[in-house]
Design a protein around this motif. Sequence first.
Motif, short mmCIF file in Angstrom:
data_model
loop_
_atom_site.label_atom_id
_atom_site.label_comp_id
_atom_site.label_asym_id
_atom_site.label_seq_id
_atom_site.Cartn_x
_atom_site.Cartn_y
_atom_site.Cartn_z
N ALA A 84 0.84 -1.19 0.00
CA ALA A 84 0.00 0.00 0.00
C ALA A 84 0.88 1.24 0.00
N VAL A 85 0.42 2.26 -0.73
CA VAL A 85 1.12 3.54 -0.80
C VAL A 85 0.13 4.63 -0.42
N ILE A 86 0.48 5.43 0.58
CA ILE A 86 -0.37 6.53 1.02
C ILE A 86 0.40 7.83 0.84
N CYS A 87 -0.21 8.78 0.16
CA CYS A 87 0.45 10.06 -0.07
C CYS A 87 -0.33 11.17 0.63
N ALA A 88 0.34 11.91 1.50
CA ALA A 88 -0.23 13.09 2.13
C ALA A 88 0.17 14.30 1.32
N THR A 89 -0.81 15.02 0.79
CA THR A 89 -0.52 16.21 0.00
C THR A 89 -1.73 17.11 -0.07
N SER A 90 -1.48 18.42 -0.10
CA SER A 90 -2.54 19.38 -0.36
C SER A 90 -2.30 20.07 -1.70
N SER A 91 -1.33 19.56 -2.46
CA SER A 91 -1.03 20.07 -3.80
C SER A 91 -0.88 18.89 -4.76
N PRO A 92 -1.94 18.08 -4.91
CA PRO A 92 -1.85 16.88 -5.74
C PRO A 92 -1.67 17.22 -7.21
N ASP A 93 -1.12 16.26 -7.95
CA ASP A 93 -1.00 16.45 -9.40
C ASP A 93 -2.38 16.63 -10.01
N ALA A 94 -3.36 15.87 -9.51
CA ALA A 94 -4.73 15.91 -10.01
C ALA A 94 -5.63 15.31 -8.94
N MET A 95 -6.93 15.52 -9.08
CA MET A 95 -7.86 14.87 -8.16
C MET A 95 -7.77 13.36 -8.34
N VAL A 145 4.66 5.52 2.99
CA VAL A 145 3.97 6.79 3.26
C VAL A 145 4.84 7.93 2.74
N VAL A 146 4.22 8.80 1.94
CA VAL A 146 4.93 9.92 1.34
C VAL A 146 4.20 11.22 1.67
N GLY A 147 4.95 12.22 2.10
CA GLY A 147 4.42 13.58 2.22
C GLY A 147 5.11 14.44 1.20
N THR A 148 4.35 15.02 0.28
CA THR A 148 4.98 15.78 -0.81
C THR A 148 4.13 16.98 -1.18
N ARG A 160 2.85 39.11 0.50
CA ARG A 160 3.95 38.91 1.45
C ARG A 160 3.53 38.09 2.66
N ASN A 161 2.24 38.02 2.94
CA ASN A 161 1.76 37.30 4.12
C ASN A 161 1.80 35.79 3.95
N THR A 162 1.79 35.31 2.72
CA THR A 162 1.81 33.86 2.49
C THR A 162 3.01 33.42 1.65
N ALA A 163 3.42 34.22 0.68
CA ALA A 163 4.49 33.79 -0.23
C ALA A 163 5.77 33.48 0.52
N ILE A 164 6.08 34.25 1.55
CA ILE A 164 7.34 34.09 2.28
C ILE A 164 7.37 32.82 3.12
N LEU A 165 6.20 32.24 3.41
CA LEU A 165 6.10 31.16 4.39
C LEU A 165 6.36 29.78 3.82
N PHE A 166 5.97 29.55 2.57
CA PHE A 166 5.86 28.18 2.08
C PHE A 166 6.95 27.80 1.09
N GLY A 167 7.34 26.52 1.17
CA GLY A 167 8.32 25.97 0.26
C GLY A 167 7.88 24.62 -0.25
N ASP A 168 8.69 24.03 -1.12
CA ASP A 168 8.37 22.75 -1.76
C ASP A 168 9.34 21.67 -1.30
N GLY A 169 8.87 20.44 -1.24
CA GLY A 169 9.72 19.32 -0.86
C GLY A 169 8.93 18.06 -0.66
N ALA A 170 9.62 16.98 -0.33
CA ALA A 170 8.97 15.69 -0.13
C ALA A 170 9.77 14.83 0.84
N GLY A 171 9.07 13.99 1.56
CA GLY A 171 9.70 13.01 2.43
C GLY A 171 8.96 11.70 2.33
N ALA A 172 9.65 10.60 2.57
CA ALA A 172 9.04 9.28 2.45
C ALA A 172 9.49 8.39 3.60
#
Length: 335
Positions: A84-95, A145-148, A160-172
Amino acid sequence: MSAAAPTSGPATGLLAVGAYAPPNVVTNAHYAARLDTSDEWIVSRTGIRERRHAAAGETSSALGAHAVRDLLTRHPDALEGVSAVICATSSPDAMFPSTAALIAGEVGLRGAAAFDVSVACSGFLYALAVGHSLIAAGLAGRVLVVGTEVMSGTVDQEDRNTAILFGDGAGAAVLGPVPAGYGFQSFVLGADSSGGPHLYLRGSALRLPAGTEMGPYLTQNGREVFKFAVRTLGDSAEQAMREAGMSTAQIDWLVPHQANRRIIDAACERFGLPLERAVVNLDRYGNTSAASIPLALDEAVKAGRFKDGDQLLLAGFGGGLSWGAAALRWWGGAG
């Protein structure tokens, strides 16, 4: 406070971890040159100095697959028996297809059950709990389990209130049987939709909480989220330790969601934990949402910080508003 329980069944823990961050480093100077902000303003309020941004067209599944491949460089056989593979993401490639299915195909796990979990920054902890439950129920022997996240595409880069806060990455991480006395000891999961308007991302939703705007980008009420986070991270973490039959005085390492340095410092003060016993990489990656805890785990493992038998406490919070925590006895074989 929330759904919570000590774990049951065979001992299940982490067998291997891996991570990936895009090579494109975006410093505070990048935003200071374009927006009404400065390096001092950002660092003093968040602790963030830089973050990573994915290349144009680079998706969450691509980052996730890189993280799994990194895991395999140290544990070449880790995917054997993964069903089984479970991916945690709020920016999926697609639904759909799910980002989990796309990652599974990329790393040679075609045929494995695969699905996504969408709980924003709490997602990795929810995914770990689900993976543990699949193993305990006999439905899987090992779970990947992957968080990406590609959060840079979800925020308005002119805000400036949101752009400065967030970055991209993944962990497994690969979950599976570990020797008795090791592994996950408890999970705490919860959510309160009354706080939903304080942190949301529209996506394809047709209905939003009353009073929210219909914009395309992530929207956050920073003051309210901060208050929620300080309270909830501490409460859920203490609950997880109680469910595991221990006190916070027994924590060796805190592995928190990386959102704001002041939130992490407040948790350490509450637990009486020295600041150096919190795994923090926020300054270099920013808030990577569901990827932040696995990125921190992987960094600590590669640095040799965790020792066999160390008591870990994982804790996070995010959109929903949601929260999660887990008590984990570290098995040295995952290093």
